[in-house]
Design a protein around this motif. Structure first.
Motif, mmCIF file in Angstrom:
data_model
loop_
_atom_site.group_PDB
_atom_site.id
_atom_site.type_symbol
_atom_site.label_atom_id
_atom_site.label_comp_id
_atom_site.label_asym_id
_atom_site.label_seq_id
_atom_site.Cartn_x
_atom_site.Cartn_y
_atom_site.Cartn_z
ATOM 1 N N MET A 1 0.847 -1.182 0.000
ATOM 2 C CA MET A 1 0.000 0.000 0.000
ATOM 3 C C MET A 1 0.888 1.240 0.000
ATOM 4 N N LYS A 2 0.584 2.147 -0.906
ATOM 5 C CA LYS A 2 1.342 3.394 -1.011
ATOM 6 C C LYS A 2 0.574 4.481 -0.253
ATOM 7 N N MET A 3 0.682 4.465 1.068
ATOM 8 C CA MET A 3 -0.105 5.351 1.934
ATOM 9 C C MET A 3 0.036 6.820 1.546
ATOM 10 N N GLU A 4 1.188 7.207 1.039
ATOM 11 C CA GLU A 4 1.421 8.610 0.685
ATOM 12 C C GLU A 4 0.510 9.089 -0.446
ATOM 13 N N LEU A 5 -0.039 8.154 -1.235
ATOM 14 C CA LEU A 5 -0.945 8.543 -2.320
ATOM 15 C C LEU A 5 -2.371 8.761 -1.826
ATOM 16 N N SER A 6 -2.693 8.240 -0.660
ATOM 17 C CA SER A 6 -3.945 8.501 0.029
ATOM 18 C C SER A 6 -5.177 8.158 -0.818
ATOM 19 N N ILE A 7 -6.186 9.004 -0.710
ATOM 20 C CA ILE A 7 -7.479 8.810 -1.359
ATOM 21 C C ILE A 7 -7.680 9.919 -2.383
ATOM 22 N N ALA A 8 -8.228 9.561 -3.529
ATOM 23 C CA ALA A 8 -8.542 10.557 -4.562
ATOM 24 C C ALA A 8 -9.709 11.424 -4.108
ATOM 25 N N GLY A 9 -9.886 12.538 -4.764
ATOM 26 C CA GLY A 9 -10.995 13.430 -4.450
ATOM 27 C C GLY A 9 -12.332 12.723 -4.466
ATOM 28 N N CYS A 10 -12.521 11.828 -5.418
ATOM 29 C CA CYS A 10 -13.787 11.112 -5.566
ATOM 30 C C CYS A 10 -13.925 9.950 -4.596
ATOM 31 N N GLY A 11 -12.853 9.579 -3.925
ATOM 32 C CA GLY A 11 -12.915 8.474 -2.984
ATOM 33 C C GLY A 11 -12.140 7.250 -3.414
ATOM 34 N N LEU A 12 -11.731 7.161 -4.667
ATOM 35 C CA LEU A 12 -10.925 6.016 -5.077
ATOM 36 C C LEU A 12 -9.638 5.969 -4.262
ATOM 37 N N ALA A 13 -9.142 4.777 -4.048
ATOM 38 C CA ALA A 13 -7.952 4.598 -3.211
ATOM 39 C C ALA A 13 -6.698 4.604 -4.086
ATOM 40 N N CYS A 14 -6.162 5.792 -4.339
ATOM 41 C CA CYS A 14 -4.917 5.908 -5.090
ATOM 42 C C CYS A 14 -3.827 5.060 -4.435
ATOM 43 N N CYS A 15 -3.884 4.954 -3.119
ATOM 44 C CA CYS A 15 -2.876 4.211 -2.353
ATOM 45 C C CYS A 15 -2.868 2.721 -2.673
ATOM 46 N N LEU A 16 -3.947 2.197 -3.238
ATOM 47 C CA LEU A 16 -4.026 0.772 -3.564
ATOM 48 C C LEU A 16 -3.971 0.490 -5.058
ATOM 49 N N CYS A 17 -4.032 1.523 -5.860
ATOM 50 C CA CYS A 17 -4.091 1.342 -7.309
ATOM 51 C C CYS A 17 -2.790 0.750 -7.840
ATOM 52 N N THR A 18 -2.936 -0.241 -8.699
ATOM 53 C CA THR A 18 -1.778 -0.874 -9.324
ATOM 54 C C THR A 18 -1.790 -0.674 -10.840
ATOM 55 N N GLU A 19 -2.692 0.145 -11.326
ATOM 56 C CA GLU A 19 -2.879 0.303 -12.767
ATOM 57 C C GLU A 19 -1.855 1.207 -13.429
ATOM 58 N N ASN A 20 -1.296 2.162 -12.719
ATOM 59 C CA ASN A 20 -0.384 3.113 -13.332
ATOM 60 C C ASN A 20 0.780 3.369 -12.378
ATOM 61 N N ASP A 21 1.907 2.748 -12.649
ATOM 62 C CA ASP A 21 3.082 2.884 -11.779
ATOM 63 C C ASP A 21 3.624 4.308 -11.717
ATOM 64 N N HIS A 22 3.326 5.128 -12.724
ATOM 65 C CA HIS A 22 3.893 6.475 -12.786
ATOM 66 C C HIS A 22 2.968 7.532 -12.201
ATOM 67 N N CYS A 23 1.743 7.181 -11.892
ATOM 68 C CA CYS A 23 0.789 8.150 -11.354
ATOM 69 C C CYS A 23 1.192 8.502 -9.925
ATOM 70 N N ALA A 24 1.188 9.782 -9.631
ATOM 71 C CA ALA A 24 1.539 10.245 -8.286
ATOM 72 C C ALA A 24 0.283 10.538 -7.467
ATOM 73 N N GLY A 25 -0.865 10.095 -7.940
ATOM 74 C CA GLY A 25 -2.103 10.274 -7.194
ATOM 75 C C GLY A 25 -2.898 11.483 -7.626
ATOM 76 N N CYS A 26 -4.116 11.488 -7.218
ATOM 77 C CA CYS A 26 -5.080 12.519 -7.587
ATOM 78 C C CYS A 26 -4.652 13.914 -7.134
ATOM 79 N N ASP A 27 -3.972 14.001 -6.018
ATOM 80 C CA ASP A 27 -3.584 15.306 -5.487
ATOM 81 C C ASP A 27 -2.354 15.896 -6.160
ATOM 82 N N SER A 28 -1.733 15.138 -7.042
ATOM 83 C CA SER A 28 -0.494 15.614 -7.655
ATOM 84 C C SER A 28 -0.778 16.379 -8.950
ATOM 85 N N GLU A 29 0.181 17.174 -9.328
ATOM 86 C CA GLU A 29 0.089 17.860 -10.625
ATOM 87 C C GLU A 29 0.217 16.863 -11.772
ATOM 88 N N GLY A 30 0.735 15.677 -11.470
ATOM 89 C CA GLY A 30 0.941 14.667 -12.487
ATOM 90 C C GLY A 30 -0.254 13.761 -12.727
#
Length: 129
Positions: A1-30
């Protein structure tokens, strides 16, 4: 679990997502969807960072809130807080609950009732039918 990615604005768990290794999460500029995400646009227009902080989240079906997983996660965070959501997701992952089994579908997507999903998040156990 990548706790630093936390939860997306909509509620999805960026911290558990395995679909995009390069995504820095919903809160990032990336965030790859930041310019087209209906939920982020709504949040920005309301001056909010998370759907669960919105007084209108219950019954909302904008964007990804039309899907059970982000909607249930948002309702859980509204009721119990984001920290408890993250703690429960981490425990459930340790116990074998899969955020993604194949593609984007996982154990949290198997629900049709948000109350059942919320109970599953909280207890990590499916209700007996």
């Amino acid at each position: 679990m990548k706790m630093e990615l936390s939860i997306a604005g909509c509620g999805l768990a960026c911290c558990l997502c395995t679909e995009n290794d390069h995504c820095a999460g919903c809160d990032s500029e990336g965030c790859p969807d930041k310019d087209s995400c209906e939920n982020l646009a709504c949040l920005h227009s309301r001056g909010l960072t998370r759907c669960h902080l919105c007084p209108d989240v219950e019954g909302c079906s904008k964007g990804l809130l039309s899907k059970i997983k982000p909607y249930g996660f948002s309702l859980f965070a509204r009721k119990y807080g984001e920290k408890m959501l993250l703690d429960c997701l981490e425990r459930n992952e340790r116990d074998g609950v899969q955020y993604h089994r194949s593609g984007l579908v996982g154990d949290y997507d198997d629900f049709t009732d948000e109350d059942d999903l919320i109970a599953f998040i909280k207890d990590g156990v499916r209700a007996k039918v």
